[in-house]
Design a protein around this motif. Structure first.
Motif, PDB file in Angstrom:
ATOM      1  N   ASP A 272       3.900  37.651  71.507  1.00  0.00           N
ATOM      2  CA  ASP A 272       4.991  37.975  70.591  1.00  0.00           C
ATOM      3  C   ASP A 272       6.006  38.814  71.362  1.00  0.00           C
ATOM      4  OD1 ASP A 272       3.271  36.822  68.763  1.00  0.00           O
ATOM      5  OD2 ASP A 272       2.955  38.645  67.582  1.00  0.00           O
ATOM      6  N   PHE A 273       7.215  38.309  71.525  1.00  0.00           N
ATOM      7  CA  PHE A 273       8.174  39.045  72.346  1.00  0.00           C
ATOM      8  C   PHE A 273       9.604  38.676  71.997  1.00  0.00           C
ATOM      9  CE2 PHE A 273       7.303  35.111  74.600  1.00  0.00           C
ATOM     10  CZ  PHE A 273       8.531  34.722  75.122  1.00  0.00           C
ATOM     11  N   SER A 274      10.518  39.521  72.477  1.00  0.00           N
ATOM     12  CA  SER A 274      11.948  39.273  72.341  1.00  0.00           C
ATOM     13  C   SER A 274      12.570  39.099  73.711  1.00  0.00           C
ATOM     14  CB  SER A 274      12.638  40.454  71.633  1.00  0.00           C
ATOM     15  OG  SER A 274      12.219  40.554  70.301  1.00  0.00           O
ATOM     16  N   VAL A 275      13.578  38.250  73.764  1.00  0.00           N
ATOM     17  CA  VAL A 275      14.378  38.055  74.970  1.00  0.00           C
ATOM     18  C   VAL A 275      15.731  38.721  74.727  1.00  0.00           C
ATOM     19  CG1 VAL A 275      15.409  36.384  76.547  1.00  0.00           C
ATOM     20  CG2 VAL A 275      13.242  35.844  75.384  1.00  0.00           C
ATOM     21  N   LEU A 276      16.156  39.559  75.654  1.00  0.00           N
ATOM     22  CA  LEU A 276      17.415  40.283  75.503  1.00  0.00           C
ATOM     23  C   LEU A 276      18.555  39.565  76.212  1.00  0.00           C
ATOM     24  CD1 LEU A 276      16.217  43.969  76.097  1.00  0.00           C
ATOM     25  CD2 LEU A 276      16.276  42.668  73.956  1.00  0.00           C
TER      26      LEU A 276
ATOM     27  N   LYS B 185      16.586  36.818  82.176  1.00  0.00           N
ATOM     28  CA  LYS B 185      16.706  37.752  81.046  1.00  0.00           C
ATOM     29  C   LYS B 185      15.533  38.730  81.031  1.00  0.00           C
ATOM     30  CE  LYS B 185      20.206  35.367  79.188  1.00  0.00           C
ATOM     31  NZ  LYS B 185      21.568  35.876  78.985  1.00  0.00           N
ATOM     32  N   SER B 186      15.711  39.821  80.290  1.00  0.00           N
ATOM     33  CA  SER B 186      14.647  40.802  80.113  1.00  0.00           C
ATOM     34  C   SER B 186      13.833  40.480  78.867  1.00  0.00           C
ATOM     35  CB  SER B 186      15.229  42.217  79.978  1.00  0.00           C
ATOM     36  OG  SER B 186      15.855  42.628  81.170  1.00  0.00           O
ATOM     37  N   VAL B 187      12.555  40.833  78.915  1.00  0.00           N
ATOM     38  CA  VAL B 187      11.622  40.570  77.822  1.00  0.00           C
ATOM     39  C   VAL B 187      10.890  41.861  77.476  1.00  0.00           C
ATOM     40  CG1 VAL B 187       9.355  39.495  77.413  1.00  0.00           C
ATOM     41  CG2 VAL B 187      11.274  38.098  78.200  1.00  0.00           C
TER      42      VAL B 187
ATOM     43  N   GLU C 100      20.478  48.980  77.021  1.00  0.00           N
ATOM     44  CA  GLU C 100      21.508  48.901  75.993  1.00  0.00           C
ATOM     45  C   GLU C 100      20.931  48.968  74.576  1.00  0.00           C
ATOM     46  OE1 GLU C 100      24.091  45.517  76.543  1.00  0.00           O
ATOM     47  OE2 GLU C 100      23.960  45.695  78.722  1.00  0.00           O
ATOM     48  N   LEU C 101      19.619  48.964  74.465  1.00  0.00           N
ATOM     49  CA  LEU C 101      19.002  49.068  73.147  1.00  0.00           C
ATOM     50  C   LEU C 101      19.291  50.432  72.518  1.00  0.00           C
ATOM     51  CD1 LEU C 101      15.533  47.469  73.992  1.00  0.00           C
ATOM     52  CD2 LEU C 101      17.176  46.554  72.311  1.00  0.00           C
ATOM     53  N   PHE C 102      19.479  50.438  71.208  1.00  0.00           N
ATOM     54  CA  PHE C 102      19.615  51.670  70.425  1.00  0.00           C
ATOM     55  C   PHE C 102      20.706  52.592  70.995  1.00  0.00           C
ATOM     56  CE2 PHE C 102      15.049  50.385  70.485  1.00  0.00           C
ATOM     57  CZ  PHE C 102      15.087  49.724  69.271  1.00  0.00           C
TER      58      PHE C 102
ATOM     59  N   GLY D 163      25.137  48.427  65.370  1.00  0.00           N
ATOM     60  CA  GLY D 163      25.530  47.054  65.097  1.00  0.00           C
ATOM     61  C   GLY D 163      25.375  46.121  66.284  1.00  0.00           C
ATOM     62  N   HIS D 164      25.075  46.682  67.456  1.00  0.00           N
ATOM     63  CA  HIS D 164      24.856  45.849  68.645  1.00  0.00           C
ATOM     64  C   HIS D 164      23.391  45.959  69.025  1.00  0.00           C
ATOM     65  CE1 HIS D 164      25.252  43.818  72.437  1.00  0.00           C
ATOM     66  NE2 HIS D 164      24.855  44.891  73.099  1.00  0.00           N
ATOM     67  N   HIS D 165      22.669  44.876  68.838  1.00  0.00           N
ATOM     68  CA  HIS D 165      21.240  44.849  69.135  1.00  0.00           C
ATOM     69  C   HIS D 165      21.017  43.626  70.017  1.00  0.00           C
ATOM     70  CE1 HIS D 165      17.191  46.194  68.371  1.00  0.00           C
ATOM     71  NE2 HIS D 165      16.815  45.001  67.971  1.00  0.00           N
ATOM     72  N   PRO D 166      20.907  43.798  71.325  1.00  0.00           N
ATOM     73  CA  PRO D 166      20.994  42.681  72.266  1.00  0.00           C
ATOM     74  C   PRO D 166      19.760  41.774  72.322  1.00  0.00           C
ATOM     75  CG  PRO D 166      20.523  44.684  73.462  1.00  0.00           C
ATOM     76  CD  PRO D 166      20.743  45.090  72.026  1.00  0.00           C
ATOM     77  N   VAL D 167      19.380  41.221  71.180  1.00  0.00           N
ATOM     78  CA  VAL D 167      18.255  40.282  71.127  1.00  0.00           C
ATOM     79  C   VAL D 167      18.805  38.861  71.057  1.00  0.00           C
ATOM     80  CG1 VAL D 167      16.324  39.459  69.729  1.00  0.00           C
ATOM     81  CG2 VAL D 167      16.662  41.918  70.077  1.00  0.00           C
TER      82      VAL D 167
END
Length: 420
Positions: free
Chosen positions: A386-390, A79-81, A396-398, A402-406
């Motif tokens: 502090d991070f998010s995994v997509l 996955k992407s971070v 695909e962000l923004f 309604g689709h926020h791939p987190v």
């Protein structure tokens, strides 16, 4: 004492934003996302101690941080971070809602007209004053979790719906009691005229002599905000307020030039603010001043959308070298949305920002707006992990409302979202 070590491995892409950090968030391009392919990131006691490509990682590199043989490995499965998102402008603590005002606006009434008939901010003040601490905390915690689930790991929370000492403190204490992301508290007593005082001058005097000193002494907030605009706080009152706040050691942020070129941004710049927010009507001369300062321009396109007004001159600001941030401006009246995907899409479509610029604005730029860029906003050794995994590509962000791939959200290396 051994430190707790987490090793995140098998990361498809890590958007570190190291390049954006080195440029201070100015004139960002895609290369400034500083992407590491096939990466590893390790943290000890919540801070990053190693980050790089898998083929360069050696577990022994962590031995100076504790018992590296007991490190906990977490496979992110390609996955992407990217750094946790930073929401740098919200009015999260309030009771009630103003859905009826939305209908009034759709019928053509202006923000000022609604305020003049007892609506707007003062409507929310009534409901918030009545609400108990526990009720406000319950409401605010649910809203906070919604932000966390979208990848927010640092969240600014303003007061401003009390307009008296006790309720303002109550709201700031609610903010301090929230769990999940890092919380930055901002006192916004200078949001509108308090219903308890006949005019703004009297209310301003009370804030300067009674409220601000207590906010600073008891550390209820580390920052102050003020709404500088015709019909709200004029330049004279704002100067007095900002001078007092500066003397008390509080950081400055200003809500300026939203409805007109009123001069609020120019005034605020005299006090070296962390940010100037909205800045819809900021002029070219002021943009140049802003570009030569360390102040961030916080752009709030969802508010502009809901008010059916023009958008800030983002392209002119970015090209002049201003570090910009974006945020929801979540509030019950003029931006009743917590949807990061919507805000980022508006930034791309209406303010002509590139995807790389939006990502930087929602991470490093927003962290800088809060004075937190030394710890948050990019992924580098020494910073918080502090991070998010997509669950899809970062591209695909923004893109789709309604689709926020987190898929997962981590603070200090530990998962804080509610998804399984």
């Amino acid at each position: 004492m051994h430190k707790r070590i987490f090793v995140f491995e098998n990361i498809g892409e890590i958007l570190t934003l190291n390049g954006a950090q080195l440029k201070g968030g100015r004139r960002i391009n895609e290369a400034d996302l500083s992407i590491i392919n096939n990466g590893v990131m390790a943290c000890a006691d919540g801070r990053i101690v190693w980050i790089g490509s898998q083929d360069k990682f050696n577990l022994k590199d962590l031995q100076s941080w504790g018992d590296h043989k007991k490190a906990q490995f977490i496979d992110l499965k390609g996955k992407s971070v990217l750094p946790g998102f930073v929401e740098c402008h919200t009015h999260l603590v309030f009771a009630g809602n103003r859905s009826h005002e939305f209908e009034w606006r759709m019928q053509g009434q202006t923000y000022q007209e609604i305020a003049a008939k007892g609506g707007g901010i003062l409507s929310t003040v009534k409901d918030t004053r009545k609400a108990s601490f526990s009720d406000l905390l319950n409401l605010a915690q649910k809203r906070t979790q919604r932000f966390v689930d979208q990848g927010v790991t640092c969240l600014e929370v303003k007061s401003g719906y009390g307009l008296d000492l006790n309720t303002e403190i109550k709201c700031l204490q609610v903010a301090g009691a929230l769990s999940g992301p890092r919380i930055v508290r901002t006192y916004l007593g200078a949001h509108a005229r308090s219903p308890d005082y006949p005019d703004l001058k009297e209310y301003n005097r009370v804030m300067l002599n009674e409220i601000l000193p207590q906010i600073a002494a008891e550390k209820y907030a580390e920052r102050v905000d003020i709404y500088i605009e015709k019909g709200f706080f004029d330049l004279e009152l704002a100067r007095e307020y900002l001078q007092k706040a500066s003397q008390l050691g509080l950081h400055i942020v200003a809500h300026s030039d939203q409805l007109s070129d009123f001069g609020g941004t120019d005034l605020a710049l005299e006090f070296s603010p962390q940010s100037v927010d909205h800045a819809v009507y900021v002029n070219d001369r002021t943009i140049q001043r802003l570009s030569q300062s360390g102040t961030v321009g916080v752009l709030l396109p969802a508010s502009d959308f809901y008010l059916k007004m023009r958008y800030p001159p983002a392209r002119a600001m970015i090209e002049a070298g201003v570090c910009v941030a974006i945020s929801t401006d979540f509030n019950p009246g003029t931006s009743p949305t917590q949807d990061l995907s919507f805000v980022g899409l508006l930034a791309r479509m209406e303010m002509k920002m590139t995807l790389a610029e939006v990502i930087c604005a929602y991470t490093f730029g927003a962290a800088k707006a809060l004075g937190k860029s030394q710890d948050c906003g990019s992924l580098d050794v020494g910073k918080y992990c502090d991070f998010s995994v997509l669950n899809g590509s970062w591209q695909e962000l923004f893109y789709s409302v309604g689709h926020h791939p987190v898929e997962a959200v981590y603070r200090s290396g530990e998962r804080i979202d509610v998804k399984e």
